[in-house]
Scaffold this active site. Structure first.
Site, PDB file in Angstrom:
ATOM      1  N   LYS A 284       0.856  -1.201   0.000  1.00 26.54           N
ATOM      2  CA  LYS A 284       0.000   0.000   0.000  1.00 26.54           C
ATOM      3  C   LYS A 284       0.884   1.241   0.000  1.00 26.54           C
ATOM      4  O   LYS A 284       1.720   1.425   0.879  1.00 26.54           O
ATOM      5  CB  LYS A 284      -0.908  -0.016   1.231  1.00 26.54           C
ATOM      6  CG  LYS A 284      -1.702   1.282   1.459  1.00 26.54           C
ATOM      7  CD  LYS A 284      -2.687   1.143   2.632  1.00 26.54           C
ATOM      8  CE  LYS A 284      -3.324   2.478   2.998  1.00 26.54           C
ATOM      9  NZ  LYS A 284      -4.273   2.371   4.128  1.00 26.54           N
ATOM     10  N   ASP A 289      -3.031  10.043   3.936  1.00 28.30           N
ATOM     11  CA  ASP A 289      -4.425   9.597   4.013  1.00 28.30           C
ATOM     12  C   ASP A 289      -5.239  10.575   4.852  1.00 28.30           C
ATOM     13  O   ASP A 289      -5.221  10.517   6.081  1.00 28.30           O
ATOM     14  CB  ASP A 289      -4.465   8.179   4.620  1.00 28.30           C
ATOM     15  CG  ASP A 289      -5.884   7.618   4.666  1.00 28.30           C
ATOM     16  OD1 ASP A 289      -6.797   8.221   4.063  1.00 28.30           O
ATOM     17  OD2 ASP A 289      -6.063   6.553   5.303  1.00 28.30           O
ATOM     18  N   LYS A 296     -10.952  12.093   8.074  1.00 27.19           N
ATOM     19  CA  LYS A 296     -10.524  11.638   9.398  1.00 27.19           C
ATOM     20  C   LYS A 296     -10.602  12.781  10.406  1.00 27.19           C
ATOM     21  O   LYS A 296     -10.459  13.938  10.020  1.00 27.19           O
ATOM     22  CB  LYS A 296      -9.056  11.184   9.328  1.00 27.19           C
ATOM     23  CG  LYS A 296      -8.827   9.851   8.671  1.00 27.19           C
ATOM     24  CD  LYS A 296      -7.362   9.482   8.702  1.00 27.19           C
ATOM     25  CE  LYS A 296      -7.111   8.143   8.030  1.00 27.19           C
ATOM     26  NZ  LYS A 296      -7.740   7.009   8.731  1.00 27.19           N
ATOM     27  N   ASP A 307       1.321   6.230   5.889  1.00 28.95           N
ATOM     28  CA  ASP A 307       0.343   5.271   5.364  1.00 28.95           C
ATOM     29  C   ASP A 307       0.857   4.521   4.121  1.00 28.95           C
ATOM     30  O   ASP A 307       0.138   3.705   3.560  1.00 28.95           O
ATOM     31  CB  ASP A 307      -0.988   5.983   5.078  1.00 28.95           C
ATOM     32  CG  ASP A 307      -2.181   5.044   5.186  1.00 28.95           C
ATOM     33  OD1 ASP A 307      -2.073   4.001   5.867  1.00 28.95           O
ATOM     34  OD2 ASP A 307      -3.225   5.357   4.570  1.00 28.95           O
ATOM     35  N   ASP A 366     -12.394   6.506   3.349  1.00 30.93           N
ATOM     36  CA  ASP A 366     -11.209   6.291   4.185  1.00 30.93           C
ATOM     37  C   ASP A 366     -10.715   4.839   4.118  1.00 30.93           C
ATOM     38  O   ASP A 366      -9.644   4.527   4.607  1.00 30.93           O
ATOM     39  CB  ASP A 366     -11.544   6.688   5.633  1.00 30.93           C
ATOM     40  CG  ASP A 366     -10.300   6.859   6.490  1.00 30.93           C
ATOM     41  OD1 ASP A 366      -9.192   6.884   5.925  1.00 30.93           O
ATOM     42  OD2 ASP A 366     -10.446   6.970   7.721  1.00 30.93           O
ATOM     43  N   GLU A 368      -9.438   3.419   1.711  1.00 29.66           N
ATOM     44  CA  GLU A 368      -8.838   3.554   0.375  1.00 29.66           C
ATOM     45  C   GLU A 368      -7.752   2.529   0.085  1.00 29.66           C
ATOM     46  O   GLU A 368      -7.478   2.216  -1.069  1.00 29.66           O
ATOM     47  CB  GLU A 368      -8.249   4.972   0.213  1.00 29.66           C
ATOM     48  CG  GLU A 368      -6.854   5.187   0.823  1.00 29.66           C
ATOM     49  CD  GLU A 368      -6.768   4.974   2.338  1.00 29.66           C
ATOM     50  OE1 GLU A 368      -7.810   5.086   2.996  1.00 29.66           O
ATOM     51  OE2 GLU A 368      -5.669   4.694   2.837  1.00 29.66           O
ATOM     52  N   ARG A 370      -7.569  -0.743   0.557  1.00 33.51           N
ATOM     53  CA  ARG A 370      -8.022  -1.954  -0.130  1.00 33.51           C
ATOM     54  C   ARG A 370      -8.390  -1.661  -1.585  1.00 33.51           C
ATOM     55  O   ARG A 370      -8.323  -2.552  -2.439  1.00 33.51           O
ATOM     56  CB  ARG A 370      -9.208  -2.573   0.640  1.00 33.51           C
ATOM     57  CG  ARG A 370     -10.450  -1.737   0.666  1.00 33.51           C
ATOM     58  CD  ARG A 370     -11.459  -2.197   1.705  1.00 33.51           C
ATOM     59  NE  ARG A 370     -11.044  -1.860   3.069  1.00 33.51           N
ATOM     60  CZ  ARG A 370     -11.756  -2.146   4.161  1.00 33.51           C
ATOM     61  NH1 ARG A 370     -12.900  -2.812   4.057  1.00 33.51           N
ATOM     62  NH2 ARG A 370     -11.323  -1.788   5.345  1.00 33.51           N
TER      63      ARG A 370
HETATM   64  N1  BES Z   1      -4.725   4.068   6.914  1.00 37.46           N
HETATM   65  C1  BES Z   1      -5.903   3.695   7.604  1.00 37.46           C
HETATM   66  C2  BES Z   1      -5.677   2.614   8.649  1.00 37.46           C
HETATM   67  C3  BES Z   1      -4.805   2.997   9.817  1.00 37.46           C
HETATM   68  C4  BES Z   1      -5.372   3.503  10.967  1.00 37.46           C
HETATM   69  C5  BES Z   1      -3.446   2.821   9.755  1.00 37.46           C
HETATM   70  C6  BES Z   1      -4.558   3.852  12.022  1.00 37.46           C
HETATM   71  C7  BES Z   1      -2.634   3.165  10.827  1.00 37.46           C
HETATM   72  C8  BES Z   1      -3.198   3.682  11.954  1.00 37.46           C
HETATM   73  C9  BES Z   1      -6.932   3.165   6.629  1.00 37.46           C
HETATM   74  O1  BES Z   1      -6.903   3.721   5.371  1.00 37.46           O
HETATM   75  C10 BES Z   1      -8.270   3.455   7.221  1.00 37.46           C
HETATM   76  O2  BES Z   1      -8.563   4.588   7.462  1.00 37.46           O
HETATM   77  N2  BES Z   1      -9.068   2.413   7.454  1.00 37.46           N
HETATM   78  C11 BES Z   1     -10.341   2.576   8.036  1.00 37.46           C
HETATM   79  C12 BES Z   1     -11.298   1.634   7.330  1.00 37.46           C
HETATM   80  C13 BES Z   1     -12.740   1.830   7.708  1.00 37.46           C
HETATM   81  C14 BES Z   1     -13.238   3.154   7.195  1.00 37.46           C
HETATM   82  C15 BES Z   1     -13.549   0.711   7.132  1.00 37.46           C
HETATM   83  C16 BES Z   1     -10.258   2.216   9.516  1.00 37.46           C
HETATM   84  O3  BES Z   1      -9.572   1.247   9.857  1.00 37.46           O
HETATM   85  O4  BES Z   1     -10.852   2.903  10.325  1.00 37.46           O
HETATM   86 ZN    ZN Z   2      -7.967   5.549   5.150  1.00 38.19          ZN
HETATM   87 ZN    ZN Z   3      -5.009   4.450   4.749  1.00 39.05          ZN
END
Ligand code: BES
Ligand code: ZN
Ligand code: ZN
Length: 515
Positions: A284, A289, A296, A307, A366, A368, A370
């Site tokens: 990734k 992000d 966020k 990220d 968010d 993104e 995947r």
């Molecule tokens: N980059 C984040 C995941 C993340 C969170 C990495 C904290 C490191 C520390 C990812 O893109 C994300 O925001 N995922 C969301 C998915 C949800 C919206 C289904 C998450 O995990 O909250």
């Molecule tokens: Zn995200």
């Molecule tokens: Zn992310």
């Protein structure tokens, strides 16, 4: 954009050298541990017999002012008379009272460079000569695994990344390991390999720590290209908007569409002669992000400059794999994009068409990671028909909650693969925990209007993994969620605050397991 004084990448690390007789005038480090036998149950105030691990006596004038415990990473500077300082370094003992284990050696190596670094800083500040190298005798019976772990700790423990116009403070130049003649070859080989692994981790840290006002997708691509150039058998191709549109990478284009900095697909290929196995690594590469339209919260958003840690681990691993000339073919794909908010950003409710034609219904911009990984996986699987696929990503906050900040989540299409990856990680000091691809949640992926739903209800780390599985065409596959361990808040073991470079070493060791 004004230029920012970012450090040059890769950053320099302390060297480790094996020598067969001590050098004059270089500070000496004496390794100590609690006396042999079962771990002593010291009560507070009670003195535990701590001895040099080579069996030599510890002269009284060497005893530090503070109590000596011999635990791994304990460091004292002791001055016996005038001249260069001497150091005592604890390596500890195994729980069963046996000799110290690799992890304890890794901790000791890291603690030693940190202590020498602060000594150099203090002496420089005081305007006196600051010796930058130390030497230590390694007893004959130390295992090669422990030597490797010590080297890893030495090279990574003092890692720093600062963006400043003022020059960086001097730090440890080298640690000399004094050993007997008949150990030189085996230990040098182990030390070299560990040194390369440490360099991969440090490079992944450099990439992750670079701020996002420098690190846009094109910067990441150019930097990957530069650091991989000159390594025989390793080539890179960078794809931009035209190619991505022509190939219909709908996920990467949608996620990158909200940013002024257009997305890239980084493709690195390592093709040694005679290789029979082909590994595909996908990382990734979200250079920042914001969450996009599903923005966020402000608190913590700045941390999202790391990220792209999965992509960084993949890029750094490729350089090490090529550098070590491993006889296995490896292709790496890093979809790089900035997930931003603007009038051209993608929306919740959108339906995207991924590379290869599968569509997904967006529930949250968010999620993104995947989305860009789906394109890269579908492309990699179709284009290369690899034997094994591994993807690495800071994918879900859920995994951070499940496993904390020091362990990576691992999902695999078979027990055998999970085992192979876990043991590769254990050999290089990275902890992975197997997670289940629960079929009970597979139905949640179904969408009314698209082939798959991006954000199915259910346990977040698992449903994200199930989403990715849809794009692997049933090939042997491992998904590594490093949202927790990719960053550290504080110093521990060989880890320093900021990007940790987690997964880079595991990927190299995993590739080596196919050689
Ligand atoms: N980059 C984040 C995941 C993340 C969170 C990495 C904290 C490191 C520390 C990812 O893109 C994300 O925001 N995922 C969301 C998915 C949800 C919206 C289904 C998450 O995990 O909250
Ligand atoms: Zn995200
Ligand atoms: Zn992310």
């Amino acid at each position: 954009m004004p230029s920012i004084p970012v450090p040059s990448i890769p950053s320099t690390l302390p060297g480790v050298e094996l020598i067969t007789s001590p050098r004059r005038g270089i500070a000496q480090v004496v390794l100590v541990a609690p006396g042999a036998g079962p771990a002593p149950q010291a009560t507070p105030g009670e003195r535990v017999a701590v001895r040099p691990i080579d069996g030599s006596p510890l002269p009284d004038e060497w005893l530090p002012a503070a109590p000596l415990t011999g635990r791994p990473g304990e460091v004292h500077q002791v001055r016996a008379g005038r001249g260069v300082p001497r150091w005592l370094l604890g390596v500890g003992r195994a729980l069963d009272g046996g000799p110290a284990e690799p992890k304890q050696w890794r901790i000791a190596g890291a603690a030693l460079v940190r202590a020498v670094d602060s000594d150099i800083a203090a002496r420089t500040e005081a305007g006196v000569r600051a010796p930058k190298s130390v030497q230590l005798g390694l007893p004959h019976e130390v295992t090669t695994e422990c030597v490797a772990a010590f080297v890893l700790g030495v090279r990574l423990g003092g890692y720093r990344f600062t963006v400043s116009e003022t020059s960086v403070p001097a730090s440890t130049r080298s640690v000399l390991l004094v050993c007997q003649e008949d150990r030189v070859d085996a230990w040098r080989d182990a030390a070299d390999k560990a040194g390369e692994l440490a360099a991969a981790t440090a490079l992944a840290r450099d990439l992750a720590n670079t701020p996002s006002n420098v690190k846009n997708p094109d910067w990441l691509a150019r930097t990957a290209e530069r650091i991989c150039s000159g390594i025989p058998g390793l080539t890179s191709v960078i794809r931009g908007g035209d190619w991505l549109r022509a190939q219909r990478f709908g996920g990467v284009l949608a996620v990158g569409g909200g940013s002024q900095s257009p997305p890239r697909l980084i493709e690195l290929s390592y093709r040694p002669r005679g290789a029979t196995q082909h590994l595909l690594l996908v990382g990734k590469g979200i250079t920042f992000d914001t969450g996009g339209i599903s923005i966020k919260p402000a608190a913590g958003m700045h941390l999202m400059r790391t990220d792209m840690s999965g992509g960084a681990a993949v890029i750094a691993a490729m350089r090490a794999i090529g550098g070590r000339k491993l006889p296995v073919r490896v292709t790496a794909l890093v979809p790089a994009a900035e997930n931003h908010v603007s009038g051209s950003a993608y929306r919740p409710g959108d339906v995207l068409r991924h590379y290869g034609g599968r569509t997904s219904e967006i529930g949250n911009t968010d999620a993104e990671g995947r989305i860009v990984l789906a394109d890269a996986l579908a492309y990699g699987v179709e284009r290369f028909s690899p034997d094994v696929v591994v993807d690495v990503a800071t994918l879900t906050g859920a995994m951070k909650i499940a496993l904390g900040l020091r362990t990576g989540g691992l999902f695999a299409s078979s027990e055998e693969l999970a085992q192979r990856l876990c043991s590769a990680g254990a050999r290089v000091g990275e902890a992975w925990w197997p997670m289940p691809l629960l079929d009970a949640h597979a139905d949640a992926l179904r969408s009314d209007i698209a082939d798959v739903k991006q954000t199915p209800n259910g346990p977040g780390g698992i449903t994200a993994a199930l989403f990715l599985r849809e794009f692997t065409d049933g090939l042997p596959w491992v998904h590594l969620d490093i949202a927790g361990p990719a960053r550290a808040e504080k110093t521990y073991d060989e880890v320093t605050p900021g990007g940790t470079g987690f997964a880079a070493r595991t990927l190299v060791e995993f590739a080596a397991s196919y050689a």
